[in-house]
Design a protein around this motif. Structure first.
Motif, short mmCIF file in Angstrom:
data_model
loop_
_atom_site.label_atom_id
_atom_site.label_comp_id
_atom_site.label_asym_id
_atom_site.label_seq_id
_atom_site.Cartn_x
_atom_site.Cartn_y
_atom_site.Cartn_z
N ALA A 386 -2.62 -9.05 -12.06
CA ALA A 386 -2.42 -9.11 -10.62
C ALA A 386 -2.95 -7.81 -10.03
O ALA A 386 -3.37 -6.91 -10.75
N SER A 387 -2.93 -7.72 -8.71
CA SER A 387 -3.41 -6.49 -8.08
C SER A 387 -2.84 -6.38 -6.67
O SER A 387 -2.44 -7.36 -6.06
N ILE A 388 -2.79 -5.13 -6.21
CA ILE A 388 -2.52 -4.86 -4.80
C ILE A 388 -3.77 -4.17 -4.28
O ILE A 388 -4.26 -3.20 -4.87
N ARG A 389 -4.27 -4.68 -3.16
CA ARG A 389 -5.56 -4.22 -2.66
C ARG A 389 -5.47 -3.92 -1.17
O ARG A 389 -4.79 -4.64 -0.43
N GLY A 390 -6.16 -2.88 -0.75
CA GLY A 390 -6.17 -2.52 0.66
C GLY A 390 -7.45 -1.83 1.07
O GLY A 390 -8.33 -1.55 0.25
N VAL A 391 -7.55 -1.54 2.36
CA VAL A 391 -8.68 -0.83 2.94
C VAL A 391 -8.13 0.39 3.67
O VAL A 391 -7.24 0.27 4.52
N THR A 392 -8.62 1.57 3.33
CA THR A 392 -8.13 2.81 3.92
C THR A 392 -8.93 3.18 5.16
O THR A 392 -10.06 2.72 5.35
N THR A 393 -8.35 4.03 5.99
CA THR A 393 -9.04 4.47 7.21
C THR A 393 -10.25 5.32 6.86
O THR A 393 -11.31 5.22 7.48
N GLU A 394 -10.10 6.19 5.88
CA GLU A 394 -11.20 7.00 5.35
C GLU A 394 -11.22 6.82 3.84
O GLU A 394 -10.19 6.53 3.22
N PRO A 395 -12.38 6.99 3.20
CA PRO A 395 -12.44 6.83 1.74
C PRO A 395 -11.49 7.79 1.03
O PRO A 395 -11.26 8.91 1.49
N ILE A 396 -10.93 7.34 -0.07
CA ILE A 396 -10.07 8.18 -0.91
C ILE A 396 -10.92 8.71 -2.06
O ILE A 396 -11.38 7.93 -2.91
N PRO A 397 -11.16 10.02 -2.12
CA PRO A 397 -11.94 10.58 -3.22
C PRO A 397 -11.09 10.68 -4.48
O PRO A 397 -10.10 11.40 -4.53
N ALA A 398 -11.44 9.92 -5.51
CA ALA A 398 -10.64 9.92 -6.74
C ALA A 398 -11.37 9.16 -7.83
O ALA A 398 -12.22 8.31 -7.56
N GLY A 399 -11.04 9.48 -9.06
CA GLY A 399 -11.43 8.66 -10.18
C GLY A 399 -10.34 7.64 -10.43
O GLY A 399 -9.53 7.34 -9.55
N LEU A 400 -10.29 7.13 -11.65
CA LEU A 400 -9.26 6.15 -11.97
C LEU A 400 -7.95 6.84 -12.33
O LEU A 400 -7.93 7.79 -13.10
N THR A 401 -6.86 6.35 -11.74
CA THR A 401 -5.51 6.77 -12.12
C THR A 401 -4.97 5.70 -13.06
O THR A 401 -4.72 4.56 -12.64
N THR A 402 -4.84 6.03 -14.33
CA THR A 402 -4.43 5.06 -15.33
C THR A 402 -3.03 5.38 -15.83
O THR A 402 -2.70 6.54 -16.05
N SER A 403 -2.25 4.35 -16.01
CA SER A 403 -0.89 4.55 -16.51
C SER A 403 -0.44 3.34 -17.31
O SER A 403 -0.93 2.22 -17.11
#
Length: 606
Positions: A386-403
């Protein structure tokens, strides 16, 4: 360049052995078949490896791991299985990526198909290519939980399956490129390169991506100040005895090398073929196995070879298949054993076409029953995703956060969710996926230890070019518990998003609760309904499972032997009694290494 590569492989293979009888025949070149065939040949046994697809080794779409989405969509290797999630077609039609054939050479994906469109179902692509699905996946390398190995020992009494003893198979295949040399938990001389992502992005303090990471660390009970250390030094493939109970941030491991090039079982096959030792391995590409051949002169039928149809795109799952196309049919023989490694969908189909399977189903299609084996094609399982997905106001600078972590409502103390978050889109499969949008942010979730294994792989016909009827029967058993765990994980992810702050906020959530984050209606009941309809999967296992002697649905014994016949084994993901961890590709390679050891030992003892 690609044509020359294929010709070179074919030439090497033909030089290796030109006879039509081999010691072993291995059907399927994926994570189960390729390592096994290579190991058998390196042990001195003449081995024929049969693959229905071609070889895309020199194709950058496949070689570069970053191109995995293109690889998965590529018709050069793609086989389209149109599967069901439920018995009720009307329920499946509510899945937003249900696919329809418009009749004009295009697909319609969605909930409102045009008049006259033909219902296909839910796309579940597999890779018909040397190396199998390890050639088109995202390369995520994860291990089975200890209990996923221990269950085989408990069911069969074969203590060689105990989890501590299975680690040696990872070490045998692994060429670790991310841990210090000499780490006793890892291998450094194998054929499978494993790397981790670059975590340096997490050093940029007070960015929106790092603030989300901080919140995640807080939930996991870890210090935000330790994030970079956790991501760079916390081993996601740890052998720690408490690893299955440890919730933590990790750096995602991939079966690739330090250049970002995909590392697969197909590489091991090519290395075996080109080795100066001239190992007796023959590779037969673009060849469809239609059935296993048996000698039935004795009480126990014995597998003696396979029938094959030669040619490209002969299977109806291939989008390049032309109706009515057939190829020349012939037979090849094995003096020792036939080993089926066709994968969770094709292995039960091949067995059934060969007369090994549920008697009533075989007789329905006029197939002579060689062995009534009711469990073939039954009890298939998969990780729910499953997933939770959204669109941000400005891009989020990041790599993958894995847990990998445990939700508060998990039924045991073991962790039950593998998650990764970042500026990507993945919501399952459909023709042309994914649906990318500007400023997207998503957390994808894989459930570890799903409770239901009610899926089936059954014949549509006795035609070996036809695809089977595949139904996962999502959430049929203990569905409320599984759905609740996914919703709990989604809620945790949503809370981490709220920590992003400006300029990323506000975030418009696309699903499962559409609207502005924190303001749109979002109850657990709403999310459960969404999850039940929109969950997806792509890690099918267990359709020809190892089981206890007393279990009428057990297909294999602990040595991978098909029950009730001789000279026939199954070595692929269909053999697992339960879904192994979060991603089965590396566990399947480990299983193949174990099978190699078992089969070679049996051959030497014969």
């Amino acid at each position: 360049m690609r044509l020359l590569s294929v010709l070179a492989v074919a030439k090497t293979a033909s030089l290796a052995r030109a006879a039509t009888t081999y010691d072993y025949i291995v059907v399927g070149s994926g994570p189960g078949g390729s390592p096994l065939a290579s190991n058998l040949a390196r042990a001195g046994y003449s081995t024929l490896l049969i693959e229905a697809g071609g070889d895309e080794a020199d194709n950058p779409t496949y070689r570069q791991m970053g191109n995995f989405i293109e690889a998965c969509n590529d018709e050069a290797s793609r086989w389209d299985f149109w599967v069901k999630h439920n018995d009720d077609e009307k329920v499946d039609a509510l899945y937003k990526h249900t696919t329809w054939d418009t009749g004009d050479g295009t697909f319609y994906v969605g909930l409102d198909p045009p008049p006259g469109a033909k219902y296909l179902g839910i796309q579940y692509p597999r890779a018909a290519v040397l190396g199998g699905c390890a050639m088109h996946n995202a390369g995520v390398s994860s291990l089975a939980q200890d209990d996923d190995w221990n269950i085989v020992a408990n069911l069969t009494g074969d203590l060689s399956w105990e989890a501590p003893k299975m680690r040696k198979y990872l070490k045998a295949i692994e060429k670790n490129e991310y841990r210090p040399a000499g780490d006793p938990d890892h291998g450094y001389n194998g054929w499978l390169s494993i790397i981790t992502d670059d975590p340096s992005w997490a050093k940029a303090t007070n960015t929106t991506g790092v603030r989300i990471l901080n919140k995640f660390a807080e939930f996991l009970g870890q210090k935000a100040s330790d994030e970079v250390t956790l991501l760079s030094q916390n081993d996601i493939l740890s052998a720690s005895p408490d690893k299955d109970y440890t919730s933590s941030l990790y750096n995602m491991a991939l079966h690739a090398n330090s250049k970002g090039e995909r590392s697969t079982p197909g590489d091991y096959v090519r290395a075996t073929l080109s080795d100066p030792a001239k190992y007796p391995l023959t590779l037969k590409l673009r060849t469809l196995v239609t059935k296993v051949l048996f000698n039935e002169s004795s009480t126990t039928p014995r597998a003696i070879g396979v029938e094959i149809m030669e040619g490209a795109s002969l299977y109806k799952a291939d989008p390049k298949y032309i109706p009515g196309t057939k190829g020349p049919v012939s037979q090849v023989f094995a003096s020792k054993e036939v080993i089926i490694s066709g994968g969770t969908f094709n292995t039960p189909q091949i067995l059934k076409l060969s007369g090994v399977g549920p008697k009533a189903e075989l007789e329905k299609f006029g197939i002579k029953v060689v062995k009534d084996l009711p469990g073939v094609g039954e009890r298939m399982g998969d990780n729910y995703e499953a997933s939770i997905r959204g669109v941000t106001t400005e891009p989020i600078p990041a790599g993958l956060t894995t847990s990998i972590f445990r939700t508060p409502n998990a039924p045991t103390k073991k962790r039950n969710i593998y998650a990764w978050c970042g500026p990507f889109s993945f919501e399952g499969f459909w023709p042309g996926f994914p649906d990318n949008r500007p400023n997207q942010w998503e957390c994808a979730l894989v459930q570890i230890g799903p409770k239901s294994q009610a899926g089936t792989v059954r014949l549509r016909s006795a035609d070996p070019q036809d695809t089977p009827d595949i139904n996962f029967r999502f959430f049929k058993e203990h569905g409320d518990q599984d759905i609740s765990e996914l919703v709990a994980a989604t809620n945790i992810m949503r809370e981490t998003w709220k920590a992003a702050g400006a300029p990323a906020l506000p975030i418009q959530e696309l699903h499962p609760c559409p609207g502005e984050l924190g303001k749109a209606p979002c109850t657990d009941a709403m999310q459960k309904e969404y999850t039940q309809l929109q969950a997806y999967s792509h890690h099918a296992t267990s359709s020809c499972a190892i089981g206890a002697d007393s279990d009428p649905l057990a297909v294999l014994d602990s040595k991978f032997r098909v029950r009730g016949v001789s000279g026939l084994r199954v070595v692929d993901a269909s053999a697992f009694p339960v879904v192994p961890g979060a991603f089965p590709v590396v566990p399947t390679m480990m299983l193949s290494q174990k099978a190699s050891e078992v089969i070679i030992a049996d051959a030497k003892g014969a």
